[in-house]
Design a protein around this motif. Structure first.
Motif: not given
Length: 85
Positions: A82-85
């Motif tokens: 998951k990409r961190k915002k």
């Protein structure tokens, strides 16, 4: 001089679980074929220990490969982190 040593350690980290999985498989095979011998009974304790060793070795090598491929973006999109915002 450090790089060859680190590569040797990395190879050993894969060889040891590979040998563990191999030993577990051979132990399971021996326990299974013991029932066809003169005693005619299955060695369940030996089989369970072999199964545990086999699964631990395969899980370690599979996890190593998965996380290495994940780091290099070789996996399918559903396995990417998951990409961190």
């Amino acid at each position: 001089m450090k790089a060859p040593f680190y590569r040797f350690i990395a190879i050993m980290m894969l060889v040891i679980p590979g040998l563990t999985a191999t030993y577990g498989f051979l132990t399971m095979k021996d326990a299974f074929f013991a029932q066809f011998g003169p005693d005619n009974h299955m060695l369940w304790g030996k089989f369970i220990v072999g199964l545990i060793l086999f699964l631990l070795g395969v899980a370690f090598i599979g996890g190593w490969t998965f996380f290495r491929d994940r780091k290099r973006n070789y996996v399918a999109p559903r396995f990417k982190g998951k990409r961190k915002k």
